[in-house]
Design an enzyme around this catalytic site. Structure first.
Site, short mmCIF file in Angstrom:
data_model
loop_
_atom_site.label_atom_id
_atom_site.label_comp_id
_atom_site.label_asym_id
_atom_site.label_seq_id
_atom_site.Cartn_x
_atom_site.Cartn_y
_atom_site.Cartn_z
N CYS A 1 -4.50 12.00 13.15
CA CYS A 1 -5.25 10.74 13.10
C CYS A 1 -5.06 10.10 14.47
CB CYS A 1 -4.71 9.86 11.98
SG CYS A 1 -3.05 9.27 12.31
N ARG B 1 -8.31 -0.65 5.29
CA ARG B 1 -7.51 0.39 4.63
C ARG B 1 -6.17 -0.16 4.17
NH1 ARG B 1 -5.99 4.91 8.12
NH2 ARG B 1 -4.81 5.28 6.22
N ARG C 1 0.57 14.23 13.14
CA ARG C 1 0.97 14.02 11.74
C ARG C 1 1.17 15.34 10.99
NH1 ARG C 1 -0.63 8.75 10.53
NH2 ARG C 1 0.98 8.77 8.92
N PRO C 2 2.02 16.25 11.49
CA PRO C 2 2.24 17.53 10.80
C PRO C 2 2.93 17.33 9.44
CG PRO C 2 3.84 17.24 12.55
CD PRO C 2 2.88 16.10 12.68
N ILE C 3 2.88 18.35 8.60
CA ILE C 3 3.56 18.27 7.29
C ILE C 3 4.53 19.44 7.12
CG2 ILE C 3 1.69 16.98 6.17
CD1 ILE C 3 0.88 19.64 4.82
N ASP C 4 5.05 19.95 8.24
CA ASP C 4 5.96 21.11 8.16
C ASP C 4 7.20 20.82 7.33
OD1 ASP C 4 6.30 19.44 10.68
OD2 ASP C 4 8.22 20.46 10.60
N GLN C 5 7.70 19.60 7.39
CA GLN C 5 8.91 19.27 6.62
C GLN C 5 8.63 19.31 5.11
OE1 GLN C 5 12.03 18.48 8.32
NE2 GLN C 5 10.76 19.48 9.86
N ARG D 1 -4.83 10.47 4.91
CA ARG D 1 -3.92 11.59 5.04
C ARG D 1 -2.71 11.51 4.10
NH1 ARG D 1 0.13 11.46 7.22
NH2 ARG D 1 0.00 13.63 7.89
N ASP E 1 5.15 0.37 12.16
CA ASP E 1 3.90 -0.25 11.66
C ASP E 1 3.77 -1.70 12.09
OD1 ASP E 1 3.89 1.50 8.45
OD2 ASP E 1 3.39 2.12 10.49
N LYS F 1 0.85 -1.21 0.00
CA LYS F 1 0.00 0.00 0.00
C LYS F 1 0.88 1.26 0.00
CE LYS F 1 -1.65 1.45 4.10
NZ LYS F 1 -1.30 2.83 4.52
N ASN F 2 1.90 1.26 0.86
CA ASN F 2 2.71 2.48 1.02
C ASN F 2 3.72 2.68 -0.10
OD1 ASN F 2 1.22 3.01 3.25
ND2 ASN F 2 2.79 2.46 4.73
C1 EPZ Z 1 4.61 6.85 6.51
O1 EPZ Z 1 3.83 7.85 7.12
C2 EPZ Z 1 3.70 5.65 6.37
N1 EPZ Z 1 2.57 5.99 5.50
C3 EPZ Z 1 3.20 5.23 7.76
O2 EPZ Z 1 2.41 4.06 7.60
C4 EPZ Z 1 4.42 4.89 8.62
O3 EPZ Z 1 3.98 4.56 9.92
C5 EPZ Z 1 5.36 6.11 8.69
O4 EPZ Z 1 5.73 6.50 7.36
C6 EPZ Z 1 6.63 5.82 9.47
O5 EPZ Z 1 7.30 4.74 8.90
C7 EPZ Z 1 2.77 6.00 4.16
O6 EPZ Z 1 3.86 5.76 3.66
C8 EPZ Z 1 1.57 6.35 3.31
P1 EPZ Z 1 6.62 10.16 8.63
P2 EPZ Z 1 4.36 9.37 7.16
O7 EPZ Z 1 6.51 11.44 7.89
O8 EPZ Z 1 5.23 9.64 5.99
C9 EPZ Z 1 6.99 13.46 12.04
C10 EPZ Z 1 0.54 2.71 7.90
O9 EPZ Z 1 0.17 2.13 8.93
N2 EPZ Z 1 6.83 14.45 10.96
O10 EPZ Z 1 7.73 9.22 8.28
O11 EPZ Z 1 3.19 10.25 7.41
C11 EPZ Z 1 5.73 12.62 12.23
O12 EPZ Z 1 4.83 13.29 13.08
C12 EPZ Z 1 1.03 4.13 7.99
O13 EPZ Z 1 0.58 2.19 6.75
C13 EPZ Z 1 6.87 15.80 11.28
O14 EPZ Z 1 7.00 16.18 12.45
O15 EPZ Z 1 5.25 9.36 8.47
C14 EPZ Z 1 6.28 11.36 12.84
O16 EPZ Z 1 6.47 11.57 14.22
C15 EPZ Z 1 0.80 4.72 9.36
N3 EPZ Z 1 6.73 16.71 10.27
C16 EPZ Z 1 7.65 11.21 12.17
O17 EPZ Z 1 7.98 12.50 11.66
C17 EPZ Z 1 6.57 16.33 8.96
O18 EPZ Z 1 6.48 17.23 8.08
C18 EPZ Z 1 7.68 10.19 11.02
O19 EPZ Z 1 6.59 10.48 10.19
C19 EPZ Z 1 6.55 14.96 8.66
C20 EPZ Z 1 6.69 14.03 9.67
#
Ligand code: EPZ
Length: 423
Positions: free
Chosen positions: A122, A402, A127-131, A98, A310, A22-23
């Site tokens: 969620c 999902r 789950r911020p997107i600041d980066q 998301r 995960d 999926k991812n």
């Molecule tokens: C991906 O989510 C996966 N989803 C998630 O899988 C997975 O748990 C996660 O990576 C970690 O491996 C998809 O690939 C679609 P991150 P993502 O950005 O990219 C923080 C599932 O169960 N962060 O790697 O959203 C964030 O809050 C899902 O299939 C910021 O602070 O996760 C977290 O603490 C759940 N600012 C950490 O980084 C940002 O701009 C890692 O998040 C982005 C992230």
């Protein structure tokens, strides 16, 4: 809403095929927005998240078709972005999935603007997107937030050096996609190393992108004028494969997951072996057998190639039946212990302090009605139900649908007594 009814206590045995990841599919679908021609993604599973992203692409004006791809439930998704007129993703679709944020980078790179509903939090965290946004700003885009939407625009993105504050999977994917059509060279430092990032890089390269370094901490992308359509085969789902192996281990069975790639699951296979399960690589898959007791082991989640967040919930269910004490530490998300309260209702002994759960193994779990809260917590409850005595009902199975394609059929094929019932 559907529920799963599970009669626990059966040892699982046999062979089951893992579905496509999926991812990996989600970023590949977003990447189609960069192309001058249709993109076909082969080997995709039938999952709600994938159809949701398809609806978002159709809302923008793309055409999205799915067809069967070789009979065993695998599908090919064909996306033609030529009709894109509205580079926007509406709240009512984004709120259910998301990862829609993945369309941001491609839209800005290809169309110079995007208007995306902020994904919001969620069950597992803010789950911020600041980066994602900081990276696009460094590439010359202007971003603004209004009415729950993020708006991004630029005349043309320019290459930049972007250093992520933390490893972010979709952040790395979004900016790698944006950089493919930017003017000049982009360096992504502290990049995520997940296999799904590598799968995306491979697809972008076959579309004509100039990318190197995926799988390491530093990815270099040199912008090109245009990208062509392509057909790309998606990688197997390492999270589903790990979940299916844990189903074999927790029931003391003998399960082979065909299509699983051992090298993408090293951290999980190592912890399974430490717990006393026998892991073997067989032609085209991975086999798990457990006859002796479950040895309690400690686990700490970390970015790939570390132990995947995960799989944390599923592994905790397994440790509930361990022969001692196990510490499970969650370092990625701030609220990923939603499964603990439900496992306790089955007789598990778990104490949570901050981001660490102390699991004291018990001799047996007993079935109970349980509530699923998020995708991977749902899988944890199913695993516990397979091993528990008596009947377990898992409610709100839509969370599970999902990310797992007909999990009940896969588990039934291994001898589990599990059925999906309309509530
Ligand atoms: C991906 O989510 C996966 N989803 C998630 O899988 C997975 O748990 C996660 O990576 C970690 O491996 C998809 O690939 C679609 P991150 P993502 O950005 O990219 C923080 C599932 O169960 N962060 O790697 O959203 C964030 O809050 C899902 O299939 C910021 O602070 O996760 C977290 O603490 C759940 N600012 C950490 O980084 C940002 O701009 C890692 O998040 C982005 C992230």
């Amino acid at each position: 809403m559907d529920i799963f009814v599970i009669q626990g206590g059966r040892r699982l045995s046999g062979t089951v095929r893992v579905s496509g990841a999926k991812n990996a599919v989600l970023p590949l679908m977003a990447a189609s927005l960069l192309a001058d021609g249709p993109v076909e993604i082969a080997g995709t599973p039938r999952l709600r998240d994938i159809s949701t992203l398809g609806k978002i692409l159709e809302y923008m004006g793309a055409s999205v078709e799915t067809a069967s791809d070789g009979g065993d439930g695998r599908e090919v998704v064909r996306i033609d972005p030529a009709g894109i007129r509205k580079p926007e993703a509406p709240y009512d679709l984004v709120k259910t999935m998301r990862a829609s944020v993945l369309v941001l980078g491609p839209l800005v790179a290809r169309h110079g603007r995007a208007r995306i509903s902020l994904p919001g939090g969620c069950a597992i965290g803010a789950r911020p997107i600041d980066q994602h946004l900081k990276g696009l700003e460094r590439m010359g885009a202007r971003t603004s937030l209004s009415e729950g939407y993020v708006e991004v625009e630029t005349s043309r993105l320019s290459g930049a050096v972007i250093c992520f504050d933390m490893k972010t999977v979709t952040g790395t994917e979004n900016l790698m996609m944006a950089a493919t059509l930017a003017k000049g060279t982009t360096v992504l430092s502290n990049a995520a190393r997940e296999p799904e990032v590598c799968c995306l890089a491979g697809a972008l390269r076959s579309m004509g992108a100039d990318i190197e370094g995926e799988g390491s901490d530093e990815i270099v992308v040199r912008g090109v004028p245009a990208l062509r359509g392509v057909r790309h085969e998606v990688i197997p789902d390492r999270i589903e494969a790990s979940t299916l192996l844990l189903a074999g281990a927790i029931t003391g069975g003998d399960v082979t997951v065909s299509g699983a790639v051992p090298s993408a699951m090293d951290a999980v296979l190592q912890k399974l072996a430490e717990s006393g399960a026998e892991i073997s690589t067989v032609p085209g898959g991975v086999r798990v057998r457990r006859e002796g007791p479950i040895r309690s082991v400690n686990v700490e989640t970390s970015p790939y190639p570390g132990f995947p967040t995960d799989i944390q919930a599923q592994f905790m269910a397994y440790m509930c039946l361990g022969d001692g004490e196990s510490k499970v530490r969650e370092t990625i998300f701030e609220n990923r212990f939603m499964h603990v309260a439900e496992l306790r209702r089955m007789g598990a002994r778990i104490d949570v302090s901050g981001n660490t759960a102390e699991v004291k193994g018990v001799a047996a779990l007993s079935g109970a009605p349980l509530m699923a809260t998020d995708l991977r917590a749902s899988a944890s409850l199913v695993l516990a139900g397979l091993a528990a005595s008596g009947t377990t009902e898992v409610l709100r199975i839509y969370h599970l649908d999902r990310g797992y394609e007909s999990l009940e059929n896969k588990l039934s094929s291994l001898g589990a007594c599990i059925s999906r019932v309309k509530e």
